[in-house]
Write a protein that holds these residues in place. Structure first.
Motif, PDB file in Angstrom:
ATOM      1  N   ASN A  77     -18.115 -19.064 -79.235  1.00 38.37           N
ATOM      2  CA  ASN A  77     -17.704 -17.838 -78.552  1.00 38.37           C
ATOM      3  C   ASN A  77     -16.595 -18.117 -77.548  1.00 38.37           C
ATOM      4  O   ASN A  77     -16.542 -19.186 -76.945  1.00 38.37           O
ATOM      5  N   SER A  78     -15.738 -17.128 -77.356  1.00 37.14           N
ATOM      6  CA  SER A  78     -14.735 -17.236 -76.304  1.00 37.14           C
ATOM      7  C   SER A  78     -15.398 -16.911 -74.966  1.00 37.14           C
ATOM      8  O   SER A  78     -16.478 -16.330 -74.914  1.00 37.14           O
ATOM      9  N   VAL A  79     -14.738 -17.283 -73.890  1.00 37.13           N
ATOM     10  CA  VAL A  79     -15.219 -16.938 -72.546  1.00 37.13           C
ATOM     11  C   VAL A  79     -14.665 -15.556 -72.234  1.00 37.13           C
ATOM     12  O   VAL A  79     -13.456 -15.345 -72.244  1.00 37.13           O
ATOM     13  N   GLY A  80     -15.556 -14.601 -71.984  1.00 40.54           N
ATOM     14  CA  GLY A  80     -15.145 -13.215 -71.811  1.00 40.54           C
ATOM     15  C   GLY A  80     -15.055 -12.772 -70.364  1.00 40.54           C
ATOM     16  O   GLY A  80     -15.455 -13.494 -69.445  1.00 40.54           O
ATOM     17  N   ARG A  81     -14.548 -11.577 -70.184  1.00 42.83           N
ATOM     18  CA  ARG A  81     -14.428 -10.981 -68.842  1.00 42.83           C
ATOM     19  C   ARG A  81     -15.759 -11.003 -68.110  1.00 42.83           C
ATOM     20  O   ARG A  81     -15.819 -11.282 -66.915  1.00 42.83           O
ATOM     21  N   GLY A  82     -16.828 -10.680 -68.817  1.00 41.75           N
ATOM     22  CA  GLY A  82     -18.151 -10.634 -68.207  1.00 41.75           C
ATOM     23  C   GLY A  82     -18.684 -11.994 -67.794  1.00 41.75           C
ATOM     24  O   GLY A  82     -19.607 -12.088 -66.986  1.00 41.75           O
ATOM     25  N   ASP A  83     -18.098 -13.046 -68.327  1.00 42.42           N
ATOM     26  CA  ASP A  83     -18.512 -14.406 -67.962  1.00 42.42           C
ATOM     27  C   ASP A  83     -17.880 -14.863 -66.647  1.00 42.42           C
ATOM     28  O   ASP A  83     -18.328 -15.840 -66.049  1.00 42.42           O
ATOM     29  N   GLU A  84     -16.823 -14.187 -66.240  1.00 36.17           N
ATOM     30  CA  GLU A  84     -16.107 -14.545 -65.006  1.00 36.17           C
ATOM     31  C   GLU A  84     -15.958 -13.291 -64.141  1.00 36.17           C
ATOM     32  O   GLU A  84     -14.908 -12.678 -64.073  1.00 36.17           O
ATOM     33  N   GLU A  85     -17.025 -12.921 -63.493  1.00 33.83           N
ATOM     34  CA  GLU A  85     -17.013 -11.732 -62.642  1.00 33.83           C
ATOM     35  C   GLU A  85     -16.667 -12.103 -61.202  1.00 33.83           C
ATOM     36  O   GLU A  85     -16.881 -13.228 -60.772  1.00 33.83           O
ATOM     37  N   ASP A  86     -16.143 -11.139 -60.477  1.00 37.12           N
ATOM     38  CA  ASP A  86     -15.911 -11.260 -59.031  1.00 37.12           C
ATOM     39  C   ASP A  86     -15.117 -12.501 -58.638  1.00 37.12           C
ATOM     40  O   ASP A  86     -15.456 -13.203 -57.690  1.00 37.12           O
TER      41      ASP A  86
END
Length: 125
Positions: A77-86
């Motif tokens: 899987n790619s690293v998504g927006r939801g994996d890097e919040e705030d």
């Protein structure tokens, strides 16, 4: 060019082997390969959104880097927006100047665009 098989590094999710191996690899990379000082080692458990804090000499001063490690090679899987919040909150909370995504797979297009907009708006380097 050297190629790495990140699947040789144990997955943190399956509970077998050294589940902290990818973060330890990241620490070694920034310390031994790049020659930077580690001021916060990886740890297990809730980390407040920072895996490694790195002190980097820049000209006559220093910058502090917030390193976020994501090891998704086993799932692909790619690293998504939801994996890097705030991201901005995390930089402020940990008194860091630079966000570094240290990933075993590629960032998703959504995450890449988010980081690019933050960079263009001078919110991150």
């Amino acid at each position: 060019m050297a190629r790495f098989n990140f699947k040789e590094i144990a997955s943190a999710k399956d509970g077998t082997g050294d589940i902290d191996q990818f973060e330890k690899f990241g620490k070694q990379f920034f310390e031994s390969v790049l020659g930077h000082k580690i001021v916060k080692d990886p740890g297990r458990g809730a980390d407040g959104g920072i895996d490694i804090r790195v002190k980097v000499k820049i000209n006559n001063g220093f910058e502090y880097w917030l390193v976020s490690c994501k090891h998704y090679a086993h799932s692909g899987n790619s690293v998504g927006r939801g994996d890097e919040e705030d991201i901005l909150d995390r930089l402020a909370e940990h008194n860091c100047d630079v966000f570094v995504g240290f990933y075993s797979t590629i960032a998703s297009e959504g995450l890449f665009q988010k980081l690019e907009r933050l960079r263009i708006n001078k919110k991150i380097k």
